[in-house]
Design a protein around this motif. Sequence first.
Motif, PDB file in Angstrom:
ATOM      1  N   SER A 225      -3.459  -2.888   7.056  1.00 41.43           N
ATOM      2  CA  SER A 225      -4.327  -2.215   8.015  1.00 41.43           C
ATOM      3  C   SER A 225      -4.651  -0.794   7.558  1.00 41.43           C
ATOM      4  CB  SER A 225      -3.644  -2.170   9.388  1.00 41.43           C
ATOM      5  OG  SER A 225      -4.376  -1.369  10.298  1.00 41.43           O
ATOM      6  N   THR A 226      -3.638  -0.083   7.077  1.00 39.45           N
ATOM      7  CA  THR A 226      -3.847   1.307   6.653  1.00 39.45           C
ATOM      8  C   THR A 226      -4.813   1.390   5.482  1.00 39.45           C
ATOM      9  OG1 THR A 226      -1.619   1.885   7.413  1.00 39.45           O
ATOM     10  CG2 THR A 226      -2.680   3.415   5.879  1.00 39.45           C
ATOM     11  N   ALA A 227      -4.707   0.456   4.547  1.00 40.15           N
ATOM     12  CA  ALA A 227      -5.625   0.444   3.410  1.00 40.15           C
ATOM     13  C   ALA A 227      -7.063   0.266   3.882  1.00 40.15           C
ATOM     14  CB  ALA A 227      -5.244  -0.676   2.443  1.00 40.15           C
ATOM     15  N   TYR A 228      -7.282  -0.707   4.772  1.00 36.84           N
ATOM     16  CA  TYR A 228      -8.630  -0.972   5.272  1.00 36.84           C
ATOM     17  C   TYR A 228      -9.173   0.220   6.060  1.00 36.84           C
ATOM     18  CZ  TYR A 228     -12.454  -2.983   7.937  1.00 36.84           C
ATOM     19  OH  TYR A 228     -13.696  -3.201   8.509  1.00 36.84           O
ATOM     20  N   VAL A 229      -8.371   0.727   6.990  1.00 34.71           N
ATOM     21  CA  VAL A 229      -8.841   1.779   7.893  1.00 34.71           C
ATOM     22  C   VAL A 229      -9.077   3.089   7.148  1.00 34.71           C
ATOM     23  CG1 VAL A 229      -8.180   3.206   9.872  1.00 34.71           C
ATOM     24  CG2 VAL A 229      -7.819   0.727   9.936  1.00 34.71           C
TER      25      VAL A 229
ATOM     26  N   PHE B  61      21.904  -1.146  -2.110  1.00 33.56           N
ATOM     27  CA  PHE B  61      21.431  -1.853  -0.926  1.00 33.56           C
ATOM     28  C   PHE B  61      19.912  -1.778  -0.744  1.00 33.56           C
ATOM     29  CE2 PHE B  61      25.904  -1.078   0.013  1.00 33.56           C
ATOM     30  CZ  PHE B  61      26.305  -2.312   0.516  1.00 33.56           C
ATOM     31  N   GLY B  62      19.209  -1.202  -1.691  1.00 32.26           N
ATOM     32  CA  GLY B  62      17.753  -1.135  -1.584  1.00 32.26           C
ATOM     33  C   GLY B  62      17.263  -0.231  -0.480  1.00 32.26           C
ATOM     34  N   VAL B  63      18.006   0.858  -0.228  1.00 34.09           N
ATOM     35  CA  VAL B  63      17.654   1.762   0.866  1.00 34.09           C
ATOM     36  C   VAL B  63      16.617   2.769   0.380  1.00 34.09           C
ATOM     37  CG1 VAL B  63      18.511   3.529   2.447  1.00 34.09           C
ATOM     38  CG2 VAL B  63      19.895   1.498   1.978  1.00 34.09           C
ATOM     39  N   ARG B  64      15.425   2.711   0.944  1.00 34.52           N
ATOM     40  CA  ARG B  64      14.330   3.638   0.652  1.00 34.52           C
ATOM     41  C   ARG B  64      13.246   3.421   1.707  1.00 34.52           C
ATOM     42  NH1 ARG B  64       9.985   1.684  -3.628  1.00 34.52           N
ATOM     43  NH2 ARG B  64       8.745   2.558  -1.917  1.00 34.52           N
ATOM     44  N   ARG B  65      12.288   4.296   1.737  1.00 32.30           N
ATOM     45  CA  ARG B  65      11.165   4.107   2.652  1.00 32.30           C
ATOM     46  C   ARG B  65      10.195   3.101   2.034  1.00 32.30           C
ATOM     47  NH1 ARG B  65       9.713   6.831   6.726  1.00 32.30           N
ATOM     48  NH2 ARG B  65      11.066   8.566   6.137  1.00 32.30           N
ATOM     49  N   TYR B  66       9.940   2.014   2.751  1.00 32.29           N
ATOM     50  CA  TYR B  66       8.978   1.012   2.300  1.00 32.29           C
ATOM     51  C   TYR B  66       7.647   1.147   3.044  1.00 32.29           C
ATOM     52  CZ  TYR B  66      12.810  -1.343  -0.116  1.00 32.29           C
ATOM     53  OH  TYR B  66      13.869  -1.643  -0.952  1.00 32.29           O
ATOM     54  N   GLY B  67       7.715   1.393   4.348  1.00 30.58           N
ATOM     55  CA  GLY B  67       6.501   1.499   5.143  1.00 30.58           C
ATOM     56  C   GLY B  67       5.901   0.137   5.471  1.00 30.58           C
ATOM     57  N   PHE B  68       5.143   0.097   6.568  1.00 30.00           N
ATOM     58  CA  PHE B  68       4.532  -1.156   7.021  1.00 30.00           C
ATOM     59  C   PHE B  68       3.120  -0.858   7.530  1.00 30.00           C
ATOM     60  CE2 PHE B  68       9.058  -1.441   7.083  1.00 30.00           C
ATOM     61  CZ  PHE B  68       9.308  -2.677   6.504  1.00 30.00           C
ATOM     62  N   HIS B  69       2.460  -1.882   8.044  1.00 28.35           N
ATOM     63  CA  HIS B  69       1.041  -1.765   8.431  1.00 28.35           C
ATOM     64  C   HIS B  69       0.184  -1.380   7.233  1.00 28.35           C
ATOM     65  CE1 HIS B  69       2.291  -0.834  12.867  1.00 28.35           C
ATOM     66  NE2 HIS B  69       2.177  -2.142  12.662  1.00 28.35           N
TER      67      HIS B  69
ATOM     68  N   SER C 199      -4.110  10.250   0.784  1.00 26.75           N
ATOM     69  CA  SER C 199      -4.873  11.228   0.010  1.00 26.75           C
ATOM     70  C   SER C 199      -5.646  10.517  -1.087  1.00 26.75           C
ATOM     71  CB  SER C 199      -3.926  12.273  -0.612  1.00 26.75           C
ATOM     72  OG  SER C 199      -4.650  13.201  -1.391  1.00 26.75           O
ATOM     73  N   ALA C 200      -6.978  10.582  -0.998  1.00 25.94           N
ATOM     74  CA  ALA C 200      -7.861   9.982  -2.002  1.00 25.94           C
ATOM     75  C   ALA C 200      -7.479   8.528  -2.291  1.00 25.94           C
ATOM     76  CB  ALA C 200      -7.846  10.807  -3.284  1.00 25.94           C
ATOM     77  N   GLY C 201      -7.233   7.783  -1.221  1.00 20.24           N
ATOM     78  CA  GLY C 201      -6.937   6.365  -1.358  1.00 20.24           C
ATOM     79  C   GLY C 201      -5.497   6.019  -1.644  1.00 20.24           C
ATOM     80  N   ARG C 202      -4.621   7.018  -1.787  1.00 18.05           N
ATOM     81  CA  ARG C 202      -3.208   6.768  -2.081  1.00 18.05           C
ATOM     82  C   ARG C 202      -2.356   7.252  -0.917  1.00 18.05           C
ATOM     83  NH1 ARG C 202      -1.549   5.791  -7.199  1.00 18.05           N
ATOM     84  NH2 ARG C 202       0.422   6.848  -6.807  1.00 18.05           N
ATOM     85  N   CYS C 203      -1.450   6.379  -0.476  1.00 18.68           N
ATOM     86  CA  CYS C 203      -0.547   6.774   0.609  1.00 18.68           C
ATOM     87  C   CYS C 203       0.506   7.731   0.075  1.00 18.68           C
ATOM     88  CB  CYS C 203       0.125   5.548   1.208  1.00 18.68           C
ATOM     89  SG  CYS C 203       1.108   5.953   2.672  1.00 18.68           S
ATOM     90  N   VAL C 204       0.666   8.877   0.744  1.00 19.18           N
ATOM     91  CA  VAL C 204       1.655   9.866   0.303  1.00 19.18           C
ATOM     92  C   VAL C 204       2.817  10.001   1.288  1.00 19.18           C
ATOM     93  CG1 VAL C 204       0.014  11.157  -1.096  1.00 19.18           C
ATOM     94  CG2 VAL C 204       0.316  11.781   1.304  1.00 19.18           C
ATOM     95  N   ASP C 205       2.674   9.432   2.485  1.00 15.70           N
ATOM     96  CA  ASP C 205       3.797   9.402   3.426  1.00 15.70           C
ATOM     97  C   ASP C 205       3.434   8.467   4.571  1.00 15.70           C
ATOM     98  OD1 ASP C 205       6.268   9.911   4.485  1.00 15.70           O
ATOM     99  OD2 ASP C 205       5.995  12.081   4.667  1.00 15.70           O
ATOM    100  N   THR C 206       4.445   7.894   5.193  1.00 11.85           N
ATOM    101  CA  THR C 206       4.227   7.008   6.337  1.00 11.85           C
ATOM    102  C   THR C 206       5.453   7.053   7.232  1.00 11.85           C
ATOM    103  OG1 THR C 206       3.461   4.801   6.984  1.00 11.85           O
ATOM    104  CG2 THR C 206       5.128   4.893   5.250  1.00 11.85           C
TER     105      THR C 206
ATOM    106  N   PHE D 254       0.825  -1.206   0.000  1.00 16.64           N
ATOM    107  CA  PHE D 254       0.000   0.000   0.000  1.00 16.64           C
ATOM    108  C   PHE D 254       0.861   1.259   0.000  1.00 16.64           C
ATOM    109  CE2 PHE D 254      -2.676   3.214   2.229  1.00 16.64           C
ATOM    110  CZ  PHE D 254      -3.714   3.276   1.306  1.00 16.64           C
ATOM    111  N   HIS D 255       2.055   1.152   0.563  1.00 17.55           N
ATOM    112  CA  HIS D 255       2.940   2.316   0.644  1.00 17.55           C
ATOM    113  C   HIS D 255       3.837   2.470  -0.579  1.00 17.55           C
ATOM    114  CE1 HIS D 255       1.567   2.722   4.707  1.00 17.55           C
ATOM    115  NE2 HIS D 255       2.119   1.585   5.098  1.00 17.55           N
ATOM    116  N   SER D 256       3.748   1.553  -1.520  1.00 21.20           N
ATOM    117  CA  SER D 256       4.628   1.617  -2.691  1.00 21.20           C
ATOM    118  C   SER D 256       4.322   2.824  -3.576  1.00 21.20           C
ATOM    119  CB  SER D 256       4.499   0.336  -3.519  1.00 21.20           C
ATOM    120  OG  SER D 256       3.186   0.196  -4.047  1.00 21.20           O
TER     121      SER D 256
END
Length: 375
Positions: free
Chosen positions: A159-163, A148-156, A194-201, A127-129
């Motif tokens: 749950s965040t999509a549902y809530v 090394f694949g260093v970036r923000r991935y985010g978790f939960h 924002s409008a169903g899209r994650c913009v930061d976590t 959901f955070h992609s």
Amino acid sequence: MILVVNAGSSSVKYQLVDLDGPIRLKEGKIERIGEPGSDVPDHEAALLRVAEDVSMDSADLTAIGHRVVHGGPLFTGPVLITDDVVKQIEEAVPLAPLHNPSNLAGIEVTRRLRPDLPQVAVFDTAFHSMIPPAARTYAIDREVAERFGVRRYGFHGTSTAYVSRAAAALVGKPGTANVIVLHLGNGASASAVSAGRCVDTSMGMTPLEGLVMGTRSGDLDPAIIFHLIRGGMTPDEVESMLIHRSGLLGLCGDNDMRTVMERVESGDEEAALAYNVYSHRLRKYIGAYCAVLGRVDVIAFTGGVGENSALVRRNVLTGLEPMGIRLDPLRNVSVKGARLVSADDSAVAVAVVPTDEELEIARETSEVLARTKSE
């Protein structure tokens, strides 16, 4: 019917879901897998118990959906599990060494038990992609970050999509609402949607970044790590301390918010400091995400603490009235399901939304199956 499997390092949670209801036909949890004295030696033994409980050989079972914590940079949505997908999940193990191996164990056993059934991986990170580059990029050497694949991935993310979707519906703005989701449990995260899209976590490359949690530190100056290592701690010792002996536990010796609050009320200064650090960090993220979103329609609390602690909600939001955030004291202490707890004159709605990750996994599994059939 869809079987949802959430295989952790020492537990397996499961639900059998009929999406036509939706109705939970079975649910359960097997704990202490592989621990001394346990009669469940490994994940295979645990999944065999699940298979017996849910009648996994039933012809009515149409698919199995698996929670997978880290999808790395490749998976931006749920996918049908194949040998190649399993290999790619294995490659993401260094990014989630505490979670992905047990997720893979659950997948391996259920594929062996029901090789005829389609099985779907639903990723916490997916959901955070969609987070834009400015929010997901760390300001380090780009070549090193890419290697090394260093970036923000985010978790939960599940749950965040549902809530976020449920909160938008509560305020009558499905698909258009700007929502701040506060998933507060032993692990904790904040997300701006924002409008169903994650913009930061708040969680980052790993679940360590962000809010103060039960045993995890959340945000800290990275130079602290170098300082501790130069002082004699090994990298493994520092990592273990930040993950297992920090957060509320590190500050006051307790990671259960109920116990912390009881100690605060009794005048315990260590607990009071821990609670104040927790609340300050959370309030800071709310302010930051108000700025990121520009307009906030609803702030949604979920997770064990977010859903059940009226005191945490009250203390964290007190003082934010100039930002248009006003709680209703009576609504805030109500205990009914998904509900609004803000005052009628609050410019920003405040909601409590019990999360339902298993239902979300079942729904996303069903969508993958429908998409596969149409291709």
